[in-house]
Design an enzyme around this catalytic site. Structure first.
Site, PDB file in Angstrom:
ATOM      1  CE  LYS A  48      -3.747  -2.551   2.070  1.00  0.00           C
ATOM      2  NZ  LYS A  48      -4.424  -3.055   3.246  1.00  0.00           N
ATOM      3  CD  GLN A  92      -3.499  -4.359   6.490  1.00  0.00           C
ATOM      4  OE1 GLN A  92      -3.436  -3.318   5.833  1.00  0.00           O
ATOM      5  NE2 GLN A  92      -3.878  -5.511   5.949  1.00  0.00           N
ATOM      6  CG  ASP A 117      -9.784  -1.189   3.913  1.00  0.00           C
ATOM      7  OD1 ASP A 117      -9.449  -1.389   2.725  1.00  0.00           O
ATOM      8  OD2 ASP A 117      -9.113  -1.557   4.890  1.00  0.00           O
TER       9      ASP A 117
END
Ligand code: NAP
Length: 283
Positions: A48, A92, A117
């Site tokens: 990322k 995450q 997300d």
């Protein structure tokens, strides 16, 4: 028949090309919250960060120790919610065991406008309404849709699509997004009886389980498009769910692992961050 390889990098590059001038103009910022040192998370975060650097997007990494308390994590989320310089942030996953059962609460604490997300109930709920409301869709399903579109399979009207996964981050939102596009969708999971009887009907077969060689050649309809989302770390490197060498002989198109859906999950995250900034400026 040898299947066409659907490589994600090419698609991700075209998304990045489209986003780069917008990033320059809007200057969004993505923050990644990591708890502990899960090796798979380390590697996803690296990808990322690398992609953010490649497209010139500002990013920050909040790395918390494994034994952080849930109160401390809530405080970090609250701080990011209120920071006007932060466009979007992600938590995450997976979290360490003592925090894992609180994931729905952490997601509920996130400001939906910054949920790049696409995991919060608000953003998942919006995808249920229609394609036009998929503003911050979950990154992996959005990446799979982008891959299908790029390679000319975007019109799924009337197609039989079988998804092997019913998680909140892949299977369920992906099923909804494909229904929004008028596919006929079957969703399979661990309790599904006779998996092959379902997968053999698929014009488009999408597997996201994390079990190498779960999908064998005899489970694939000749000419099907096979999207392998599963990732398993083995001593020989990363592998998907498909018995790749055998399945590619029967499918018309197939994604490799690695290099298939993975780069598109990252591209969708960056696209969501740009969209979040656009919508924040509009409001
Ligand atoms: P997850 O929550 O563990 O979901 C796994 C799914 O597979 C569940 O729906 C599970 O059903 C189902 N399943 C397990 N064993 C099965 C079997 N024998 N037959 C049929 N279905 C079975 O994991 P996830 O987060 O959705 O991720 C799934 C996989 O995709 C992992 O390998 C992950 O690394 C990969 N992934 C890749 C990307 C990418 O960008 N490439 C992104 C996200 C995830 P039950 O819940 O009933 O057990």
């Amino acid at each position: 028949m040898t299947a066409t390889l659907l490589t994600g990098k090419e698609v991700a590059d075209s998304i990045f090309k489209e986003l780069t001038p917008l990033i320059k103009k809007l200057d969004p910022k993505l923050v990644i919250i990591q708890v502990g040192d899960d090796p798979a998370s380390e590697s996803y975060i690296k990808q990322k960060v690398k992609s953010c650097d490649a497209v010139g997007m500002r990013h920050d990494h909040v790395h918390l120790k494994t034994d952080v308390t849930k109160e401390e994590l809530f405080a970090v989320i609250e701080k990011l919610n209120g920071d006007p310089d932060v466009t979007g942030f992600i938590l995450q996953l997976p979290l360490p065991a003592h925090l894992a059962s609180h994931v729905p609460l952490f997601l509920r604490a996130m400001e939906p406008k910054k949920d790049v997300d696409g995991f919060t109930a608000y953003n998942i709920g919006k995808t249920l309404i229609s394609k036009e409301f998929e503003h911050l869709p979950p990154a992996t399903p959005a990446g799979i849709i982008a891959l299908l579109e790029f390679y000319g399979y975007g019109d799924v009207t009337g197609k039989e699509v079988v998804i092997v996964n019913h998680s909140n981050v892949v299977g369920k939102p992906l099923a909804v997004m494909l229904l929004n596009r008028n596919a006929t969708v079957t969703v399979c999971h661990a309790a599904t009886k006779d998996l092959g009887s379902h997968t053999r009907r698929a014009d488009i077969l999408i597997s996201a389980v994390g079990k190498p060689k779960l999908i064998t050649k005899d489970m694939v309809k000749p000419g099907a498009i096979v999207i392998d989302v599963g990732i398993t770390r083995t001593k020989d490197g990363l592998v998907g769910d498909c018995d790749f060498e055998a399945v590619k002989e029967v499918a018309s198109a197939i994604t490799p692992v690695p290099g298939g859906v993975g780069p598109l999950t990252v591209a969708s995250l960056i696209r969501n961050t740009v969209r979040a900034k656009q919508r924040q400026l509009e409001s």
